[in-house]
Design an enzyme around this catalytic site. Structure first.
Site, PDB file in Angstrom:
ATOM      1  CG  HIS A  70       1.258   3.792  -5.925  1.00 41.65           C
ATOM      2  ND1 HIS A  70       1.152   3.465  -7.259  1.00 41.65           N
ATOM      3  CD2 HIS A  70       0.003   3.685  -5.421  1.00 41.65           C
ATOM      4  CE1 HIS A  70      -0.103   3.176  -7.547  1.00 41.65           C
ATOM      5  NE2 HIS A  70      -0.827   3.306  -6.452  1.00 41.65           N
ATOM      6  CG  ASP A 156      -4.682   3.194  -8.709  1.00 43.23           C
ATOM      7  OD1 ASP A 156      -3.688   3.593  -8.087  1.00 43.23           O
ATOM      8  OD2 ASP A 156      -5.129   2.031  -8.629  1.00 43.23           O
ATOM      9  CD  GLU A 182      -0.281   0.271  -4.484  1.00 43.26           C
ATOM     10  OE1 GLU A 182      -1.213   0.009  -3.714  1.00 43.26           O
ATOM     11  OE2 GLU A 182      -0.435   0.277  -5.741  1.00 43.26           O
ATOM     12  CD  GLU A 183      -1.466  -0.166  -9.055  1.00 45.78           C
ATOM     13  OE1 GLU A 183      -1.982  -1.246  -8.700  1.00 45.78           O
ATOM     14  OE2 GLU A 183      -2.097   0.902  -9.085  1.00 45.78           O
ATOM     15  CG  HIS A 287      -6.358  -1.661 -11.615  1.00 41.74           C
ATOM     16  ND1 HIS A 287      -5.860  -2.739 -10.924  1.00 41.74           N
ATOM     17  CD2 HIS A 287      -5.958  -0.571 -10.929  1.00 41.74           C
ATOM     18  CE1 HIS A 287      -5.192  -2.319  -9.862  1.00 41.74           C
ATOM     19  NE2 HIS A 287      -5.235  -0.997  -9.844  1.00 41.74           N
TER      20      HIS A 287
END
Length: 313
Positions: A70, A156, A182-183, A287
């Site tokens: 992603h 990420d 995706e997130e 994150h």
């Protein structure tokens, strides 16, 4: 064997691309492909544009397996009265630096956490004017590479994207999918999976993403092969991957979690008969602006993907 390219990773991290606003990172990836595909081992067919939103599908030879990576990130959306709304699940730290741009130009601001008398917290940005409503703000890049690890925002999933672009160099048969959203709940994996299944009869997927350091998955332990998160992949496919990793003496660790999701869980939510497995290096400070991944785990990730895309195709 493919190797880690820190310069390309740093370039990927510089490109903003919060969920729903992946146009710039899509264009960066397409430009990179055009400039480098002549040096790749096999010819590539590129599917993008109309019908694909900001996603990209690369086809090599006669694919049986697809790699999903992603391209979106977490971030924030500006709302009313200097308020911020989360995109995905970013960590919020008072004073963290955020960047973006609106109709009046480039923006560098700070996040401020406000708590009222009843303990309710709100997120604000500190700036000399109101930023245009609906503007995306993302973590300010701060790339730090040592002999042991890389630390920066958005490993990420810029590392997953880097892995996919590295795979493309030597791939003879296979598909690479750069997915979106995706997130923030998904949205592209369903139609991308349908395209691969209907047009190319692809029904195996490897999820090139970054997982978390936990009590069971540690820095320096090798690439994590996820046996489950909130979704449960088919055991026979998972066992095949573990066996290939063992046969090739690739350092790996097994992840077993009760929560978390990825393009794999979104693929499982479709009506398509895909086998899938999440395989990625573990990171700390998830994150946040200081995500950290060990270089040895990145190398193990790239090595395993290189072997799997030969043996599964």
């Amino acid at each position: 064997m493919a190797h880690f390219k820190p310069e390309l990773l740093e370039q990927l991290i510089e490109v903003r691309g919060a969920s729903g606003n992946e146009e710039n990172i899509r264009d960066f990836i397409l430009d990179y492909i055009e400039k480098n595909k002549k040096s790749w081992k096999s010819e590539v067919t590129i599917h993008s544009g109309e019908g694909f939103q900001d996603a990209i599908v690369l086809i090599f030879g006669k694919p049986k397996t697809a790699v999903f990576a992603h391209i979106d990130t977490i971030g924030f959306t500006t709302a009313y009265d200097f308020n911020l709304i989360k995109i995905g699940g970013p960590k919020t730290i008072d004073g963290m630096k955020l960047v973006g741009s609106d109709s009046q130009g480039e923006i560098e601001t700070e996040l401020m956490i406000i708590e009222d008398d009843e303990g309710h917290k709100s997120l604000k940005y500190v700036f000399d004017r109101e930023i245009d409503r609906g503007t995306d703000l993302t973590f300010k890049p701060n790339f730090n590479l040592t002999e042991q690890y890389v630390q920066t925002p958005y490993l990420d999933n810029r590392l997953g994207v880097l892995n996919a672009l590295t795979i493309a160099e030597d791939l003879e048969n296979g598909a690479i999918v750069f997915s979106t959203y995706e997130e923030h709940g998904g949205g592209s994996v369903g139609f991308l999976g349908r395209f691969l299944y209907d047009k190319y009869n692809v029904h195996q997927a490897l999820i090139s993403d970054i997982t978390w350091v936990t009590e069971g998955v540690q820095h320096g332990g090798g690439v994590a092969i996820s046996m489950r998160d909130k979704a449960v992949p088919r055991k026979s496919f998972l066992n095949r991957i573990i066996a290939i990793a063992k046969e090739n003496d690739i350092q790996f660790q097994l992840e077993v979690e009760s929560a978390g999701g990825s393009d794999g869980s979104m693929l499982q939510d479709t009506d398509l008969p895909f086998d899938w497995c999440f395989i990625g290096a573990p990171e700390d400070n998830v994150h946040s602006p200081t995500e950290k991944v060990f270089l040895s785990d990145i190398e193990a990730m790239m090595e395993l993907y290189g072997v799997l895309m030969k043996e599964l195709n």
